[in-house]
Design an enzyme around this catalytic site. Structure first.
Site, PDB file in Angstrom:
ATOM      1  N   LYS A   9      52.826  29.117  46.808  1.00  0.00           N
ATOM      2  CA  LYS A   9      52.900  29.852  48.071  1.00  0.00           C
ATOM      3  C   LYS A   9      54.065  29.329  48.945  1.00  0.00           C
ATOM      4  O   LYS A   9      54.664  28.291  48.631  1.00  0.00           O
ATOM      5  CB  LYS A   9      51.561  29.696  48.800  1.00  0.00           C
ATOM      6  CG  LYS A   9      50.384  30.313  48.037  1.00  0.00           C
ATOM      7  CD  LYS A   9      49.105  30.219  48.859  1.00  0.00           C
ATOM      8  CE  LYS A   9      47.948  30.850  48.106  1.00  0.00           C
ATOM      9  NZ  LYS A   9      46.737  30.943  48.952  1.00  0.00           N
ATOM     10  N   TYR A  49      46.675  41.283  48.225  1.00  0.00           N
ATOM     11  CA  TYR A  49      45.414  40.718  48.724  1.00  0.00           C
ATOM     12  C   TYR A  49      44.442  41.802  49.204  1.00  0.00           C
ATOM     13  O   TYR A  49      43.567  41.523  50.035  1.00  0.00           O
ATOM     14  CB  TYR A  49      45.698  39.715  49.834  1.00  0.00           C
ATOM     15  CG  TYR A  49      46.082  38.324  49.325  1.00  0.00           C
ATOM     16  CD1 TYR A  49      45.174  37.564  48.572  1.00  0.00           C
ATOM     17  CD2 TYR A  49      47.319  37.764  49.602  1.00  0.00           C
ATOM     18  CE1 TYR A  49      45.509  36.294  48.123  1.00  0.00           C
ATOM     19  CE2 TYR A  49      47.661  36.490  49.149  1.00  0.00           C
ATOM     20  CZ  TYR A  49      46.746  35.771  48.420  1.00  0.00           C
ATOM     21  OH  TYR A  49      47.068  34.501  47.964  1.00  0.00           O
ATOM     22  N   PHE A  57      40.513  36.787  57.957  1.00  0.00           N
ATOM     23  CA  PHE A  57      41.782  36.066  57.781  1.00  0.00           C
ATOM     24  C   PHE A  57      42.883  36.918  57.137  1.00  0.00           C
ATOM     25  O   PHE A  57      43.960  36.429  56.850  1.00  0.00           O
ATOM     26  CB  PHE A  57      41.555  34.788  56.964  1.00  0.00           C
ATOM     27  CG  PHE A  57      40.905  34.988  55.607  1.00  0.00           C
ATOM     28  CD1 PHE A  57      41.639  35.388  54.507  1.00  0.00           C
ATOM     29  CD2 PHE A  57      39.543  34.767  55.449  1.00  0.00           C
ATOM     30  CE1 PHE A  57      41.047  35.555  53.270  1.00  0.00           C
ATOM     31  CE2 PHE A  57      38.930  34.933  54.212  1.00  0.00           C
ATOM     32  CZ  PHE A  57      39.694  35.340  53.115  1.00  0.00           C
ATOM     33  N   ARG A  85      42.295  26.520  37.789  1.00  0.00           N
ATOM     34  CA  ARG A  85      41.459  26.379  38.982  1.00  0.00           C
ATOM     35  C   ARG A  85      41.036  24.918  39.191  1.00  0.00           C
ATOM     36  O   ARG A  85      40.931  24.450  40.320  1.00  0.00           O
ATOM     37  CB  ARG A  85      40.262  27.328  38.908  1.00  0.00           C
ATOM     38  CG  ARG A  85      40.713  28.787  39.022  1.00  0.00           C
ATOM     39  CD  ARG A  85      39.588  29.768  38.843  1.00  0.00           C
ATOM     40  NE  ARG A  85      38.666  29.758  39.962  1.00  0.00           N
ATOM     41  CZ  ARG A  85      38.888  30.333  41.145  1.00  0.00           C
ATOM     42  NH1 ARG A  85      40.033  30.953  41.380  1.00  0.00           N
ATOM     43  NH2 ARG A  85      37.990  30.296  42.082  1.00  0.00           N
ATOM     44  N   THR A  91      39.437  26.112  47.291  1.00  0.00           N
ATOM     45  CA  THR A  91      40.279  26.848  48.263  1.00  0.00           C
ATOM     46  C   THR A  91      40.505  26.014  49.523  1.00  0.00           C
ATOM     47  O   THR A  91      41.639  25.892  49.995  1.00  0.00           O
ATOM     48  CB  THR A  91      39.590  28.185  48.654  1.00  0.00           C
ATOM     49  OG1 THR A  91      39.351  28.928  47.464  1.00  0.00           O
ATOM     50  CG2 THR A  91      40.434  28.988  49.604  1.00  0.00           C
ATOM     51  N   ARG A 102      45.598  20.992  45.697  1.00  0.00           N
ATOM     52  CA  ARG A 102      45.276  21.294  47.100  1.00  0.00           C
ATOM     53  C   ARG A 102      44.842  20.038  47.859  1.00  0.00           C
ATOM     54  O   ARG A 102      45.222  19.842  49.017  1.00  0.00           O
ATOM     55  CB  ARG A 102      44.208  22.376  47.148  1.00  0.00           C
ATOM     56  CG  ARG A 102      44.794  23.760  46.802  1.00  0.00           C
ATOM     57  CD  ARG A 102      43.725  24.752  46.502  1.00  0.00           C
ATOM     58  NE  ARG A 102      44.228  26.116  46.430  1.00  0.00           N
ATOM     59  CZ  ARG A 102      43.505  27.134  45.950  1.00  0.00           C
ATOM     60  NH1 ARG A 102      42.283  26.930  45.498  1.00  0.00           N
ATOM     61  NH2 ARG A 102      44.015  28.355  45.899  1.00  0.00           N
ATOM     62  N   ASN A 112      47.393  26.628  51.388  1.00  0.00           N
ATOM     63  CA  ASN A 112      46.791  25.788  50.344  1.00  0.00           C
ATOM     64  C   ASN A 112      47.647  25.711  49.070  1.00  0.00           C
ATOM     65  O   ASN A 112      47.139  25.551  47.975  1.00  0.00           O
ATOM     66  CB  ASN A 112      45.346  26.221  50.066  1.00  0.00           C
ATOM     67  CG  ASN A 112      45.245  27.654  49.574  1.00  0.00           C
ATOM     68  OD1 ASN A 112      46.260  28.343  49.477  1.00  0.00           O
ATOM     69  ND2 ASN A 112      44.055  28.093  49.248  1.00  0.00           N
ATOM     70  N   HIS A 115      48.033  29.716  44.499  1.00  0.00           N
ATOM     71  CA  HIS A 115      47.000  30.727  44.228  1.00  0.00           C
ATOM     72  C   HIS A 115      46.796  30.763  42.722  1.00  0.00           C
ATOM     73  O   HIS A 115      47.734  30.557  41.959  1.00  0.00           O
ATOM     74  CB  HIS A 115      47.476  32.106  44.708  1.00  0.00           C
ATOM     75  CG  HIS A 115      46.636  33.230  44.168  1.00  0.00           C
ATOM     76  ND1 HIS A 115      45.439  33.588  44.737  1.00  0.00           N
ATOM     77  CD2 HIS A 115      46.797  34.030  43.090  1.00  0.00           C
ATOM     78  CE1 HIS A 115      44.898  34.573  44.040  1.00  0.00           C
ATOM     79  NE2 HIS A 115      45.710  34.867  43.031  1.00  0.00           N
ATOM     80  N   GLU A 126      46.720  41.015  38.564  1.00  0.00           N
ATOM     81  CA  GLU A 126      47.703  40.225  39.314  1.00  0.00           C
ATOM     82  C   GLU A 126      48.977  39.991  38.506  1.00  0.00           C
ATOM     83  O   GLU A 126      50.077  39.972  39.068  1.00  0.00           O
ATOM     84  CB  GLU A 126      47.067  38.891  39.725  1.00  0.00           C
ATOM     85  CG  GLU A 126      45.962  39.082  40.764  1.00  0.00           C
ATOM     86  CD  GLU A 126      45.312  37.790  41.228  1.00  0.00           C
ATOM     87  OE1 GLU A 126      44.431  37.872  42.099  1.00  0.00           O
ATOM     88  OE2 GLU A 126      45.667  36.704  40.725  1.00  0.00           O
TER      89      GLU A 126
HETATM   90  P1  CMP Z   1      43.819  32.243  47.551  1.00  0.00           P
HETATM   91  O1  CMP Z   1      43.259  31.531  46.385  1.00  0.00           O
HETATM   92  O2  CMP Z   1      45.230  32.713  47.490  1.00  0.00           O
HETATM   93  O3  CMP Z   1      42.876  33.502  47.916  1.00  0.00           O
HETATM   94  C1  CMP Z   1      42.750  34.033  49.205  1.00  0.00           C
HETATM   95  C2  CMP Z   1      43.430  33.198  50.240  1.00  0.00           C
HETATM   96  O4  CMP Z   1      43.024  33.430  51.565  1.00  0.00           O
HETATM   97  C3  CMP Z   1      43.086  31.742  50.005  1.00  0.00           C
HETATM   98  O5  CMP Z   1      43.693  31.268  48.822  1.00  0.00           O
HETATM   99  C4  CMP Z   1      43.590  31.134  51.308  1.00  0.00           C
HETATM  100  O6  CMP Z   1      44.987  30.929  51.291  1.00  0.00           O
HETATM  101  C5  CMP Z   1      43.313  32.249  52.323  1.00  0.00           C
HETATM  102  N1  CMP Z   1      42.211  31.964  53.236  1.00  0.00           N
HETATM  103  C6  CMP Z   1      42.342  31.769  54.553  1.00  0.00           C
HETATM  104  N2  CMP Z   1      41.162  31.558  55.134  1.00  0.00           N
HETATM  105  C7  CMP Z   1      40.236  31.623  54.175  1.00  0.00           C
HETATM  106  C8  CMP Z   1      38.816  31.470  54.164  1.00  0.00           C
HETATM  107  N3  CMP Z   1      38.116  31.239  55.269  1.00  0.00           N
HETATM  108  N4  CMP Z   1      38.192  31.589  52.969  1.00  0.00           N
HETATM  109  C9  CMP Z   1      38.900  31.842  51.838  1.00  0.00           C
HETATM  110  N5  CMP Z   1      40.248  31.993  51.802  1.00  0.00           N
HETATM  111  C10 CMP Z   1      40.910  31.878  52.965  1.00  0.00           C
END
Ligand code: CMP
Length: 140
Positions: A9, A49, A57, A85, A91, A102, A112, A115, A126
């Site tokens: 990211k 997304y 968010f 993962r 996350t 992370r 974070n 992805h 994706e």
């Molecule tokens: P990602 O794995 O890219 O999938 C969705 C993204 O939303 C997640 O990583 C975070 O970067 C972002 N995000 C921000 N806030 C939240 C939250 N409260 N819960 C989950 N994902 C979040």
């Protein structure tokens, strides 16, 4: 053999972590079979997304994902969705296991660093979002 989409990211690219993330993949026997650097438009990020469009968010996430270049990659290997993962960690970096990407580098639940697709069906969608067949290298 499985494939998954990984994205470094804007925070990962901005903090100079492209090499570090790739090193962790390669050190763990994961093959990179496609890779590019792109700067998403807001429209692209909203499409990518779309599953999160009702989440509080969503606007912040799409703004962040368009704030700088990102590095999408296709990873290939046995059980690579789960493996990736595990290497990424949870996350929320605060819940992520010690030694994960992370936990080591994220600064925020949103920022974070990486992805990774969460299932074979989402991986297929994706991967198609970022790569066409010509851009995928069969490495044997
Ligand atoms: P990602 O794995 O890219 O999938 C969705 C993204 O939303 C997640 O990583 C975070 O970067 C972002 N995000 C921000 N806030 C939240 C939250 N409260 N819960 C989950 N994902 C979040």
């Amino acid at each position: 053999m499985e494939r998954t989409l990984s994205i470094i990211k804007p925070d990962g690219v901005g903090h100079g972590l492209i090499g570090e993330v790739i090193r962790r993949f390669e050190k763990n026997g994961i093959k990179i079979i496609a890779m590019k650097m792109v700067h998403l438009s807001l429209d692209d990020a909203r499409k990518f997304y779309a599953v999160h469009k009702e989440r509080p968010f969503f606007n912040s996430l799409t703004a962040f994902m368009t704030s700088g270049p990102i590095v999408p990659m296709i990873l290939e290997g046995e059980n690579v969705i789960e493996k990736n993962r595990t290497l990424m960690g949870a996350t929320n970096y605060k819940d992520a296991a010690e030694g994960t990407i992370r936990r080591n580098f994220a600064t925020d639940i949103e920022k974070n660093i990486v992805h990774g697709s969460d299932a074979p069906e989402t991986a297929a969608i994706e991967i198609k979002f970022f790569f066409n067949e010509l851009e995928i290298c069969e490495r044997g």
